[in-house]
Scaffold this motif. Structure first.
Motif, PDB file in Angstrom:
ATOM      1  N   ALA A   1       0.825  -1.205   0.000  1.00  0.00           N
ATOM      2  CA  ALA A   1       0.000   0.000   0.000  1.00  0.00           C
ATOM      3  C   ALA A   1       0.859   1.255   0.000  1.00  0.00           C
ATOM      4  O   ALA A   1       0.570   2.237  -0.705  1.00  0.00           O
ATOM      5  N   GLN A   2       1.953   1.249   0.778  1.00  0.00           N
ATOM      6  CA  GLN A   2       2.856   2.404   0.808  1.00  0.00           C
ATOM      7  C   GLN A   2       3.480   2.648  -0.558  1.00  0.00           C
ATOM      8  O   GLN A   2       3.622   3.794  -0.999  1.00  0.00           O
ATOM      9  N   ALA A   3       3.852   1.567  -1.243  1.00  0.00           N
ATOM     10  CA  ALA A   3       4.477   1.706  -2.556  1.00  0.00           C
ATOM     11  C   ALA A   3       3.504   2.216  -3.607  1.00  0.00           C
ATOM     12  O   ALA A   3       3.915   2.803  -4.615  1.00  0.00           O
ATOM     13  N   ASN A   4       2.200   2.014  -3.375  1.00  0.00           N
ATOM     14  CA  ASN A   4       1.204   2.380  -4.384  1.00  0.00           C
ATOM     15  C   ASN A   4       0.429   3.643  -4.043  1.00  0.00           C
ATOM     16  O   ASN A   4      -0.630   3.898  -4.622  1.00  0.00           O
ATOM     17  N   GLN A   5       0.931   4.441  -3.116  1.00  0.00           N
ATOM     18  CA  GLN A   5       0.305   5.732  -2.847  1.00  0.00           C
ATOM     19  C   GLN A   5       0.576   6.685  -4.012  1.00  0.00           C
ATOM     20  O   GLN A   5       1.632   6.649  -4.631  1.00  0.00           O
ATOM     21  N   GLY A   6      -0.371   7.545  -4.274  1.00  0.00           N
ATOM     22  CA  GLY A   6      -0.169   8.535  -5.318  1.00  0.00           C
ATOM     23  C   GLY A   6      -0.689   8.075  -6.672  1.00  0.00           C
ATOM     24  O   GLY A   6      -1.287   7.001  -6.814  1.00  0.00           O
ATOM     25  N   GLU A   7      -0.458   8.894  -7.681  1.00  0.00           N
ATOM     26  CA  GLU A   7      -0.984   8.653  -9.020  1.00  0.00           C
ATOM     27  C   GLU A   7      -0.438   7.341  -9.599  1.00  0.00           C
ATOM     28  O   GLU A   7       0.746   7.036  -9.491  1.00  0.00           O
ATOM     29  N   GLY A   8      -1.328   6.569 -10.190  1.00  0.00           N
ATOM     30  CA  GLY A   8      -0.932   5.314 -10.824  1.00  0.00           C
ATOM     31  C   GLY A   8      -0.879   4.133  -9.891  1.00  0.00           C
ATOM     32  O   GLY A   8      -0.604   3.008 -10.324  1.00  0.00           O
ATOM     33  N   GLY A   9      -1.154   4.366  -8.612  1.00  0.00           N
ATOM     34  CA  GLY A   9      -1.088   3.270  -7.648  1.00  0.00           C
ATOM     35  C   GLY A   9      -2.275   2.332  -7.768  1.00  0.00           C
ATOM     36  O   GLY A   9      -3.354   2.721  -8.204  1.00  0.00           O
ATOM     37  N   GLN A  10      -2.057   1.087  -7.408  1.00  0.00           N
ATOM     38  CA  GLN A  10      -3.104   0.072  -7.441  1.00  0.00           C
ATOM     39  C   GLN A  10      -3.337  -0.453  -6.027  1.00  0.00           C
ATOM     40  O   GLN A  10      -2.449  -0.414  -5.176  1.00  0.00           O
ATOM     41  N   ALA A  11      -4.549  -0.961  -5.806  1.00  0.00           N
ATOM     42  CA  ALA A  11      -4.872  -1.528  -4.496  1.00  0.00           C
ATOM     43  C   ALA A  11      -4.238  -2.912  -4.342  1.00  0.00           C
ATOM     44  O   ALA A  11      -4.057  -3.638  -5.321  1.00  0.00           O
ATOM     45  N   CYS A  12      -3.902  -3.238  -3.122  1.00  0.00           N
ATOM     46  CA  CYS A  12      -3.408  -4.566  -2.780  1.00  0.00           C
ATOM     47  C   CYS A  12      -4.570  -5.372  -2.193  1.00  0.00           C
ATOM     48  O   CYS A  12      -5.284  -4.884  -1.323  1.00  0.00           O
ATOM     49  N   THR A  13      -4.759  -6.565  -2.685  1.00  0.00           N
ATOM     50  CA  THR A  13      -5.845  -7.422  -2.200  1.00  0.00           C
ATOM     51  C   THR A  13      -5.281  -8.537  -1.340  1.00  0.00           C
ATOM     52  O   THR A  13      -4.389  -9.273  -1.772  1.00  0.00           O
ATOM     53  N   MET A  14      -5.798  -8.669  -0.116  1.00  0.00           N
ATOM     54  CA  MET A  14      -5.404  -9.754   0.769  1.00  0.00           C
ATOM     55  C   MET A  14      -6.423 -10.889   0.667  1.00  0.00           C
ATOM     56  O   MET A  14      -7.623 -10.666   0.817  1.00  0.00           O
ATOM     57  N   LEU A  15      -5.946 -12.107   0.399  1.00  0.00           N
ATOM     58  CA  LEU A  15      -6.800 -13.284   0.435  1.00  0.00           C
ATOM     59  C   LEU A  15      -6.748 -13.855   1.848  1.00  0.00           C
ATOM     60  O   LEU A  15      -5.699 -14.314   2.299  1.00  0.00           O
ATOM     61  N   VAL A  16      -7.880 -13.811   2.521  1.00  0.00           N
ATOM     62  CA  VAL A  16      -7.938 -14.206   3.928  1.00  0.00           C
ATOM     63  C   VAL A  16      -8.676 -15.535   4.044  1.00  0.00           C
ATOM     64  O   VAL A  16      -9.884 -15.603   3.823  1.00  0.00           O
ATOM     65  N   ARG A  17      -7.929 -16.573   4.387  1.00  0.00           N
ATOM     66  CA  ARG A  17      -8.561 -17.881   4.536  1.00  0.00           C
ATOM     67  C   ARG A  17      -9.048 -18.102   5.963  1.00  0.00           C
ATOM     68  O   ARG A  17     -10.174 -18.520   6.186  1.00  0.00           O
ATOM     69  N   THR A  18      -8.195 -17.839   6.942  1.00  0.00           N
ATOM     70  CA  THR A  18      -8.564 -18.004   8.350  1.00  0.00           C
ATOM     71  C   THR A  18      -8.407 -16.672   9.062  1.00  0.00           C
ATOM     72  O   THR A  18      -7.319 -16.087   9.046  1.00  0.00           O
ATOM     73  N   LEU A  19      -9.455 -16.204   9.676  1.00  0.00           N
ATOM     74  CA  LEU A  19      -9.398 -14.938  10.395  1.00  0.00           C
ATOM     75  C   LEU A  19      -8.731 -15.115  11.755  1.00  0.00           C
ATOM     76  O   LEU A  19      -8.922 -16.132  12.423  1.00  0.00           O
ATOM     77  N   HIS A  20      -7.941 -14.122  12.153  1.00  0.00           N
ATOM     78  CA  HIS A  20      -7.352 -14.081  13.486  1.00  0.00           C
ATOM     79  C   HIS A  20      -7.525 -12.676  14.042  1.00  0.00           C
ATOM     80  O   HIS A  20      -7.637 -11.694  13.297  1.00  0.00           O
ATOM     81  N   TRP A  21      -7.534 -12.584  15.365  1.00  0.00           N
ATOM     82  CA  TRP A  21      -7.649 -11.283  16.013  1.00  0.00           C
ATOM     83  C   TRP A  21      -6.355 -10.500  15.848  1.00  0.00           C
ATOM     84  O   TRP A  21      -5.264 -11.052  15.981  1.00  0.00           O
ATOM     85  N   VAL A  22      -6.490  -9.220  15.527  1.00  0.00           N
ATOM     86  CA  VAL A  22      -5.348  -8.316  15.425  1.00  0.00           C
ATOM     87  C   VAL A  22      -5.496  -7.228  16.475  1.00  0.00           C
ATOM     88  O   VAL A  22      -6.609  -6.883  16.886  1.00  0.00           O
ATOM     89  N   VAL A  23      -4.371  -6.706  16.924  1.00  0.00           N
ATOM     90  CA  VAL A  23      -4.348  -5.780  18.058  1.00  0.00           C
ATOM     91  C   VAL A  23      -3.570  -4.527  17.665  1.00  0.00           C
ATOM     92  O   VAL A  23      -2.469  -4.634  17.105  1.00  0.00           O
ATOM     93  N   PRO A  24      -4.097  -3.334  17.954  1.00  0.00           N
ATOM     94  CA  PRO A  24      -3.375  -2.104  17.596  1.00  0.00           C
ATOM     95  C   PRO A  24      -2.257  -1.750  18.560  1.00  0.00           C
ATOM     96  O   PRO A  24      -1.292  -1.082  18.189  1.00  0.00           O
TER      97      PRO A  24
END
Length: 529
Positions: A235-258
């Motif tokens: 995502a950092q590399a694709n900021q700005g003009e011409g950038g593309q979204a990164c898609t995450m394939l999520v098979r098993t969900l896990h809890w994430v913590v900030p």
């Protein structure tokens, strides 16, 4: 006391016969070298540097998931241990090099020395005795037990050296990527773009990673720490003009913590004090503790829901369909909780990271990937953040029949005290048990192992050790559905108590009963006097 690289004199020659070999120069290997310095150990490190995965298997933005005070050796503090930020991978390598400087560990290390073969001297029957290694105690008896084959530098010649005892510190991560398997015609061979495992991505510098991802349709397979960090860099590399979204394939969900704060309370209150761990099952516990755990089940569930409520409020999990259907404690008990990189969901809110559930599976197509529900995701580049096969590294070098004993029925390594395989003589394994602080886990095990080599205690019978290991697997199975990982997070203090008791050291390490019950335990509590 940092020294210049020129002052770090490493081992110039390996004697044909030595007492202790240590394989691996990461955290566990350095801890083992320090604890076993009395035996002039030979540390074989396949690369030109120490640090293990922190040197060779990280991204440029990778940070530790543990605060500095909880990730330090008991006798060597961080110089900036009050810095609240999580250390970068370069800071961790600097810290490890400083540790090697402090205790003059360089003199034991033979760099660019890759172990390619290990042979048992005397026949495989030595491993199948009533007592481990024949006696269950003081395994250093002046007789070589193992022959270790080494390839150095660019040489193809295997040189063999004999040792009385071998400590395997090759770790669970890096070297051998875990690759998904597909039916014929549905694997990467049909994809017109580029497929790369995260292990290969780690070898690129910052300029190369940005060039690789910038303006590309990228798919990241996975949803654990390495996958999240990789998607964040995309995502950092694709900021700005011409950038593309990164898609995450999520098979098993896990809890994430900030962060390590839950509704303003420090995270350690929930799992890292002796009082909090009273409510969680321990391996091989008695009837009274089993009854207590059953009675405390509502409280355990309440703690987990309390944390889940905060995470669901703080993070846009529901918005992106990322709320797991299992309790938080199951991820914590299996060491699968991930700390989010700063600003990760900000990237998602800006459309730079997208999420696709692939719980039923997926495969490659000519132009990207296809989920089992028929959803097509176009891609130019697919990253496989699918983990590593650390145990395969052991199988590759261990002789038969021992290579077939590496994994038990539970899919965990059957290690007594997380260190000794009851059926493999005069060999130890350090770094294959996980916790909130793997550094502490490895250091204390190395100290325990040193005590075993010194003859300070005897091991139980092989049958008793196998029973103890089975008890750990059963406790994991009852605590979390992800029990195939050998994780001690919910009973880490009890685990440390057992090793201290074996060594004849105090198990209660605090100054008073209030601190003993309610203060968090960390490595400083286990500093040798």
């Amino acid at each position: 006391m940092a020294q210049g690289q020129a002052a770090r004199a490493t081992r110039e020659a390996v004697p044909p016969v030595s007492r202790v070999a240590i394989i691996g120069g990461g955290i566990s290997g350095l801890a083992a070298a320090k604890q076993m310095a009395a035996y002039d150990p030979v540390v074989f490190e396949a690369t030109p540097s120490v640090g293990g995965v922190w040197k060779h298997c990280v991204y440029r933005t990778t940070r530790l998931q543990t605060p500095r005070p909880d990730y330090e050796f008991s006798d060597y503090s961080w110089k900036n241990r009050d810095d609240p930020s999580f250390p970068t991978h370069t800071e961790i390598v600097d810290y490890l090099e400083g540790y090697a400087d402090e205790f003059d560990l360089w003199r034991y290390i033979s760099f660019e020395s890759k172990v390619v073969d290990i042979k048992l001297l005397g026949g495989a029957e030595a491993g199948f005795t009533e007592l481990w290694s024949g006696t269950g105690k003081a395994p250093l008896r002046g007789k070589p037990m193992w022959e270790v084959g080494i390839v150095t530098g660019d040489s193809n010649t295997v040189q063999y050296y004999k040792f009385e005892f071998v400590v395997m510190c090759t770790g669970k991560y890096g070297d051998v990527p875990r690759m998904p398997v597909f039916p014929p015609g549905k694997g990467p061979e049909v994809f017109k773009g580029t497929v790369m495992h995260s292990l290969d991505y780690c070898k690129l510098n910052e300029e190369e990673t940005v060039e690789l991802m910038r303006g590309k349709k990228v798919v990241v397979v996975g949803y654990k720490k390495s996958a999240i960090d990789l998607a964040n860099e995309c995502a950092q590399a694709n900021q700005g003009e011409g950038g593309q979204a990164c898609t995450m394939l999520v098979r098993t969900l896990h809890w994430v913590v900030p962060s390590y704060s839950i509704w303003g309370l420090p995270f350690f209150l929930f799992y890292s004090t002796r009082f909090s761990q009273l409510f969680y099952e321990r391996p091989n516990q008695g009837l009274f503790r089993s009854l207590l755990c059953r009675l405390m089940s509502p409280l355990r569930s309440g703690v987990s829901k309390f944390i889940e409520s905060y995470l669901s409020w703080k993070l846009p999990l529901a918005k992106y369909g990322l709320t797991p259907d299992h309790p938080f404690v199951e991820d914590y008990a299996s060491c699968q909780m991930a700390i989010l990189p700063e600003g990760f969901f900000d990237m998602a809110d800006r459309g730079l990271v997208r999420f696709k559930r692939a719980s039923a599976g997926w495969c490659f197509s000519e132009n990207g990937v296809v989920l089992d529900d028929g959803t097509k995701v176009e891609a130019d580049l697919v990253f496989l953040a699918t983990g590593f096969e650390g145990k395969e590294k052991l199988r590759e070098v261990l002789p038969k029949p021992f290579r077939d004993l590496v994994v038990g029925k539970s899919s965990m390594m059957p290690l007594y005290r997380g260190t000794i395989h009851p059926l493999i003589p005069n060999m130890a394994f350090v770094g294959f048990v996980e916790s909130v602080s793997n550094l502490h886990t490895s250091e204390l095990r190395c100290r325990w192992l040193s005590g075993l080599l010194e003859g300070r205690f005897e091991l139980p019978s092989v049958m008793a050790m196998m029973g103890h290991v089975a008890g750990e697997a059963d406790a994991m199975r009852r605590t979390t559905r992800f029990y195939r990982r050998h994780c001690i997070s919910t009973y880490s203090i009890h685990d440390s108590d057992g090793m201290c008791a074996d060594l004849g050291s105090a198990t209660l390490r605090k100054g008073n009963w209030i601190a003993e019950l309610f203060a968090p335990y960390n490595n400083k509590d286990y500093k040798e006097q």
